[in-house]
Write an enzyme that holds these catalytic residues in place. Structure first.
Site, mmCIF file in Angstrom:
data_model
loop_
_atom_site.group_PDB
_atom_site.id
_atom_site.type_symbol
_atom_site.label_atom_id
_atom_site.label_comp_id
_atom_site.label_asym_id
_atom_site.label_seq_id
_atom_site.Cartn_x
_atom_site.Cartn_y
_atom_site.Cartn_z
ATOM 1 N N ILE A 40 0.957 -1.158 -0.006
ATOM 2 C CA ILE A 40 -0.217 0.097 0.395
ATOM 3 C C ILE A 40 0.908 1.421 0.147
ATOM 4 C CG2 ILE A 40 -1.029 1.316 1.336
ATOM 5 C CD1 ILE A 40 -3.040 -1.270 0.202
ATOM 6 N N LYS A 41 1.098 1.829 -1.065
ATOM 7 C CA LYS A 41 1.410 3.140 -1.444
ATOM 8 C C LYS A 41 0.956 4.451 -0.730
ATOM 9 C CE LYS A 41 3.245 4.652 -4.983
ATOM 10 N NZ LYS A 41 3.890 4.617 -6.308
ATOM 11 N N ILE A 42 2.020 4.981 0.760
ATOM 12 C CA ILE A 42 1.805 6.441 0.917
ATOM 13 C C ILE A 42 2.417 7.472 1.222
ATOM 14 C CG2 ILE A 42 0.669 6.715 3.203
ATOM 15 C CD1 ILE A 42 0.086 4.045 3.798
#
Length: 317
Positions: free
Chosen positions: A131-133
């Site tokens: 999950i890219k944050i």
């Protein structure tokens, strides 16, 4: 003939920075990364039309509320594109949380859980997803929570040593320190317009972060990102992973010049320092004008492309 791409694969995990399935098939990376801008450009490709239609149908089945339908459609589309990519890559797909949530820890956590649930419902296990944050203080705190739940994160838009350090201290799985956008800033804000790869400020930044992580024994993966030229990539040969756009993968594949490993830490591993406090993080990060400007600009740009995607999807709802 051994190409530079072959040589790079022997020392670094090669990742494709694209949502274009044909490009991924061609270059056979281990993993792939997407972001709102790449999802937007991929959505314009004709082969993605069925994925968009399916996302719209899914959203309509979830809710009668138009605003909720739009949120569900964009989440499902990002996952649908990820699912197609996972049919090709043996490793992981990175799917990004809405950039407009970058300063909201709880909303980021909830969006990440939703994306993971959509992947899980399609039969994909957590170990194939990142999950890219965005690497804001709030995003890093969200990642800290998610990692404890078995949801691995890719912290992106990373420009400062403070961001890198806070990510490692939070136990984040992987960071994406940007190279090319750092170079862009120095070219725009100084008289120097040309940089040899070894003196490229983006290359120097990632090299420092890589060595810091290895020196203090952090397990967080360093994946250099955002490249402007092949020289930046070859100067970071040996980095844990590098995520590379198709045009530069093509250049590496067409070049057979010998590649020398540049990153490899051989020193002793030292005791980790005390974690940064929020106040220390902001002081150190804000002391770097480039990092402050590029983080804010990156979030704004991703938000603009997210809104363009919403406009396209709204017309179909």
């Amino acid at each position: 003939m051994t190409t530079q791409l072959d040589s790079l694969r022997n020392m670094t995990v090669v990742v494709a920075d694209t949502g274009d399935i044909d490009a991924i098939k061609k270059y056979q990376p281990q993993d792939a990364t997407t972001n709102p801008s790449l999802i937007l450009s991929a959505s314009a490709l004709p082969q993605y039309a069925p994925l968009i239609d399916e996302a719209i149908a899914y959203a309509k089945a979830q809710s009668a509320n138009k605003a909720q339908q739009l949120i569900d459609a964009e989440d499902k589309l990002a996952v649908n594109i990820g699912l197609e990519i996972l049919k090709i890559v043996p490793g992981r797909i990175s799917t990004e949380v809405d950039a407009r949530l970058s300063y909201d820890t709880q909303a980021t956590v909830e969006k990440a859980r939703k994306l993971i649930a959509l992947y899980n419902a399609a039969g994909i296990s957590n170990d194939r997803i990142l999950i890219k944050i965005a690497s804001t203080w709030q995003g890093i705190r969200a990642a800290e929570i998610l990692e404890k739940e078995g949801i691995n994160c890719n912290l992106t838009l990373l420009f400062s040593e403070a961001q890198a350090r806070a990510c490692a201290e939070a136990g984040v799985y992987l960071i994406s320190p940007f190279v090319g956008r750092i170079l862009d800033w120095y070219k725009a804000n100084s008289d120097k317009k040309e940089y040899a790869p070894a003196e490229d400020p983006g290359v120097i930044s990632v090299t420092k972060i890589y060595n810091y992580y290895k020196e203090y024994g952090y397990n967080t993966v360093v994946m250099g990102a955002s490249f402007r030229n092949v020289g930046e990539i070859t100067e970071l040969a040996g980095c844990d992973r590098l995520t590379i756009a198709p045009a530069l993968l093509k250049e590496l594949q067409e070049n057979s010049t010998a590649l020398v490993r540049k990153l490899e830490y051989k020193g002793e591993v030292k005791a980790k320092p005390q974690p940064l406090t929020e106040a220390e993080f902001y002081w150190q990060h804000n002391s770097d004008a480039m990092a402050v400007e590029k983080l804010a600009e990156g979030i704004r740009k991703f938000a603009v492309d997210q809104e363009k995607l919403e406009t396209m999807l709204s017309a179909k709802l």
